[in-house]
Design a protein around this motif. Structure first.
Motif, short mmCIF file in Angstrom:
data_model
loop_
_atom_site.label_atom_id
_atom_site.label_comp_id
_atom_site.label_asym_id
_atom_site.label_seq_id
_atom_site.Cartn_x
_atom_site.Cartn_y
_atom_site.Cartn_z
N TYR A 198 -106.57 37.00 -20.90
CA TYR A 198 -106.90 35.78 -20.18
C TYR A 198 -105.67 35.24 -19.45
CZ TYR A 198 -111.49 35.53 -22.34
OH TYR A 198 -112.79 35.79 -22.72
N PHE A 199 -105.90 34.83 -18.21
CA PHE A 199 -104.83 34.27 -17.39
C PHE A 199 -104.95 32.74 -17.37
CE2 PHE A 199 -105.58 38.53 -15.74
CZ PHE A 199 -104.30 39.03 -15.64
N ASP A 200 -103.79 32.09 -17.34
CA ASP A 200 -103.73 30.63 -17.31
C ASP A 200 -102.36 30.27 -16.76
OD1 ASP A 200 -104.28 27.90 -17.82
OD2 ASP A 200 -105.31 28.42 -19.69
N ASN A 201 -102.10 28.98 -16.58
CA ASN A 201 -100.74 28.63 -16.20
C ASN A 201 -99.87 28.49 -17.46
OD1 ASN A 201 -101.30 26.10 -17.26
ND2 ASN A 201 -101.25 25.02 -15.30
N GLU A 202 -98.61 28.19 -17.27
CA GLU A 202 -97.67 28.19 -18.39
C GLU A 202 -98.08 27.24 -19.50
OE1 GLU A 202 -94.69 29.34 -20.73
OE2 GLU A 202 -95.12 30.23 -18.78
N ASN A 203 -98.73 26.13 -19.12
CA ASN A 203 -99.08 25.09 -20.09
C ASN A 203 -100.52 25.18 -20.58
OD1 ASN A 203 -96.47 23.88 -19.87
ND2 ASN A 203 -97.13 22.91 -17.95
N PHE A 204 -101.21 26.28 -20.32
CA PHE A 204 -102.60 26.46 -20.74
C PHE A 204 -103.51 25.37 -20.18
CE2 PHE A 204 -100.29 28.76 -24.09
CZ PHE A 204 -101.05 29.93 -24.20
N GLN A 205 -103.25 24.91 -18.96
CA GLN A 205 -104.02 23.81 -18.41
C GLN A 205 -105.46 24.20 -18.10
OE1 GLN A 205 -102.73 20.60 -18.24
NE2 GLN A 205 -104.92 20.16 -18.04
N MET A 206 -105.68 25.46 -17.71
CA MET A 206 -107.04 25.88 -17.38
C MET A 206 -107.95 25.82 -18.58
SD MET A 206 -108.44 29.45 -15.65
CE MET A 206 -107.04 29.51 -14.52
N VAL A 207 -107.51 26.33 -19.72
CA VAL A 207 -108.35 26.30 -20.91
C VAL A 207 -108.50 24.88 -21.43
CG1 VAL A 207 -106.52 26.74 -22.61
CG2 VAL A 207 -108.87 27.42 -23.10
N GLN A 208 -107.47 24.04 -21.27
CA GLN A 208 -107.61 22.64 -21.67
C GLN A 208 -108.67 21.94 -20.83
OE1 GLN A 208 -103.84 20.44 -22.44
NE2 GLN A 208 -102.83 22.41 -22.12
N ASP A 209 -108.70 22.21 -19.53
CA ASP A 209 -109.72 21.63 -18.66
C ASP A 209 -111.11 22.14 -19.04
OD1 ASP A 209 -107.83 20.20 -17.29
OD2 ASP A 209 -107.80 21.50 -15.52
N THR A 210 -111.19 23.41 -19.43
CA THR A 210 -112.47 23.96 -19.85
C THR A 210 -112.98 23.27 -21.11
OG1 THR A 210 -112.04 26.15 -18.89
CG2 THR A 210 -113.61 26.05 -20.70
#
Length: 253
Positions: free
Chosen positions: A49-61
């Protein structure tokens, strides 16, 4: 492994359930009347899984923001190598007529080409899906640099409907995750994603769930369970960090 010819776009309603090994046996007995094994009935899946350094994509999900997008690289090779066939997949949720519908865009490539494209925007001849490219550009605008952040692997059993081949049921077991190293060639080891006696069943239909399938779920008291493999992996990883080390025992599959 034989290279798969895979559908590249999907629009379907997906529901997930956590079931026990005991329930699986009962379900399989019932499924025989309505389902047959898929073209690839048993597989080993590795996802990056790809995300930015701070895992912001999964946090938004997890906060149910935007389209709850997930961007991943997947291979079905039991022992992935640099030459393995991989798929770059973007999943998102869209509300249509009061129902949450899952959309997936997918292209076939190799690991190096996918990483070059996601990390650096370099597209070779295998990166040929304009819709997926447009979606990925939007993710980069929102999240910036995208990186490989989570390795998740598991074994899958797949079924399809006898009368309606678009009805699919998958059973995922032996789920493990790790935040690093995230290369698909590093082997299958990590932390258990769920209890070893349980597994994830997912039902995928193009529209309304068939009555026979609803009847089976009611018969065994199986209720829908909101579950994200990447979201759960992220939350468990945060638990490990907060505990100051390895809270979970690593497992090798």
């Amino acid at each position: 492994m034989t290279k798969k010819t895979i559908q590249t776009t999907f629009k379907r309603i997906e529901t997930k359930y956590i079931i026990s090994k005991e329930q699986l046996g009962s379900l399989q007995a019932e499924f025989q009347k309505h389902l047959v094994e898929d073209d690839y009935p048993k597989s080993t899946i590795t996802n990056i899984y790809f995300d930015n350094e701070n895992f912001q994509m999964v946090q938004d999900t997890l906060l149910r923001l935007y389209g709850r997008e997930k961007l991943r690289m997947r291979t079905y090779d039991a022992q992935p190598t640099e030459d393995s066939q991989v798929f770059l997949e973007l999943k998102k949720k869209v509300w249509e007529d009061g129902t949450e519908v899952g959309h997936k865009y997918r292209l076939t490539s190799n690991a190096q080409s996918v990483e070059d494209f996601v990390l650096h925007g370099h597209a070779d001849h295998t990166i040929d899906d304009l819709r997926l490219e447009e979606e990925l550009d939007q993710l980069r605008e929102r999240y910036g640099q995208l990186l490989p952040k989570m390795h998740i692997s598991y074994s899958r059993i797949s079924y399809k409907g006898i009368k309606d081949r678009k009805v699919r049921v998958t059973i995922d077991k032996d789920l493990i995750f790790r935040p690093n190293p995230t290369s698909i060639t590093e082997g299958k080891y990590g932390y258990p994603l769920i209890d070893e006696d349980h597994m994830i069943m997912e039902i995928k239909v193009p529209g309304v769930m068939p009555d026979w399938l609803e009847t089976i779920l009611v018969k065994f008291g199986i209720e829908r369970h909101s579950f994200s493999k990447y979201g759960t992996s992220y939350k468990k990883y945060q638990e490990i960090i907060n505990q100051g080390g390895d809270r979970f025992v690593r497992t090798t599959v």
